[in-house]
Write a protein that holds these residues in place. Structure first.
Motif, PDB file in Angstrom:
ATOM      1  N   TYR A  37       0.843  -1.194   0.000  1.00  0.00           N
ATOM      2  CA  TYR A  37       0.000   0.000   0.000  1.00  0.00           C
ATOM      3  C   TYR A  37       0.887   1.255   0.000  1.00  0.00           C
ATOM      4  N   ASP A  39       0.658   4.079  -1.498  1.00  0.00           N
ATOM      5  CA  ASP A  39      -0.045   5.361  -1.403  1.00  0.00           C
ATOM      6  C   ASP A  39      -0.429   5.702   0.032  1.00  0.00           C
ATOM      7  N   LEU A  40      -0.602   4.682   0.838  1.00  0.00           N
ATOM      8  CA  LEU A  40      -1.044   4.894   2.211  1.00  0.00           C
ATOM      9  C   LEU A  40       0.122   5.077   3.182  1.00  0.00           C
ATOM     10  N   GLY A  42       3.664   5.093   2.106  1.00  0.00           N
ATOM     11  CA  GLY A  42       4.815   5.770   1.523  1.00  0.00           C
ATOM     12  C   GLY A  42       6.128   5.063   1.815  1.00  0.00           C
TER      13      GLY A  42
END
Length: 292
Positions: A37, A39-40, A42
């Motif tokens: 994940y 995007d969540l 980083g």
């Protein structure tokens, strides 16, 4: 008198590294999950993953260092060595089942194809599989127009290299048993050199391969099976390099050399797995397909 040892077993002293290894394994795997994940989380996922990996590497180094010290202190009695052999046999058995999983998936793709499994297959291949089922198995492994590696070029060379490395590690083992320290070192040097050469050729083969990972079921099975085998070759080469370092330090005797024996067993396991890979994946898997 109460502190005298009256048995052949080695009672381990309290050690922090099993706890560090457990926490590091949890940290590493958690970092891998977080990396799914980006995007969540980083860059935090990368930091967690690399921190866990660093802890695992430190654990491996210190734990094995402690085992070497125990061996040099004479703590590895015949009874202890026997059970360490049992442990190594079970470990290799677990590795065998690990590769059985990859072979199972490879043969499942080949012998029992379905249209959903034929990722990247052409229309003609889809119709062949729908109409003839198993008769279209070869088309499901190597999609129409896809080229494969020539099994009798670099793969055959790597097969010969690994077979030769099996003889050199046996030479080193027999030299150790007969008290020939120079033969032990020369055999280990030769085996390590052959292992590095195998890895280099494997890397070059990946660089020039006419297909990519995930392109279709054949390419996925090919890279997963050969890639994990290559990883095991690298681990085995490091294993043997540690044995070579210990040989120069004067470790190992004709009667007590389990560390080297375990490395030799592991290397022979790597040899045998490659023979199955060469026959199943390279020769049978790409049979009838155009050669790159």
């Amino acid at each position: 008198m109460a502190g005298n040892v009256n048995h052949d077993y080695h009672i381990l002293e309290p050690d922090i590294w099993p706890l560090v290894g457990s926490i590091s394994a949890l940290t590493f795997t958690s970092g891998m999950v977080l990396s799914f994940y980006p995007d969540l989380f980083g860059t935090a996922s990368s930091i967690v993953m690399w921190a866990g990996l660093a802890g695992l590497i430190a654990t491996f180094f210190m734990w094995f260092k402690n085992i070497v010290v125990e061996a040099q202190q004479g703590d590895h009695t015949p009874v202890v060595q026997l059970h360490m052999r049992y442990g190594m046999i079970l470990f290799i058995a677990s590795e065998v089942m690990f590769f059985v999983g990859w072979f199972w998936s490879f043969f499942d793709f080949a012998l029992f194809p379905t249209p959903l499994e034929v990722i990247g297959a052409g229309t003609a291949e889809q119709e062949t599989i729908n109409n003839f089922g198993v008769a279209g198995a070869q088309a499901s492994l190597v999609p129409e127009g896809m080229e494969v590696l020539d099994p009798f070029s670099l793969p055959l060379l790597n097969t010969l290299i690994l077979l030769c490395s099996g003889t050199t590690v046996t030479w080193a083992h027999h030299s150790l048993i007969h008290g020939d320290r120079e033969g032990l070192k020369q055999g280990l040097w030769a085996t390590i050199a052959l292992g590095v050469l195998f890895s280099a050729i494997q890397a070059y083969e990946y660089a020039v391969a006419p297909f990519n990972f995930g392109q279709n079921t054949y390419s996925s099975a090919f890279y997963m099976a050969t890639g994990f085998h290559g990883f095991h070759v690298i681990i085995g080469t490091i294993f043997l390099a540690v044995c070579l370092f210990r040989a120069y330090k004067g470790h190992f005797t004709p009667r007590q050399h389990f560390g080297f024996e375990a490395a030799a067993w592991y290397w022979h396991f790597v040899d045998v797995v490659w023979l199955f890979l060469f026959i199943a994946v390279y020769i049978w898997g790409g049979w009838g397909a155009p050669v790159h």
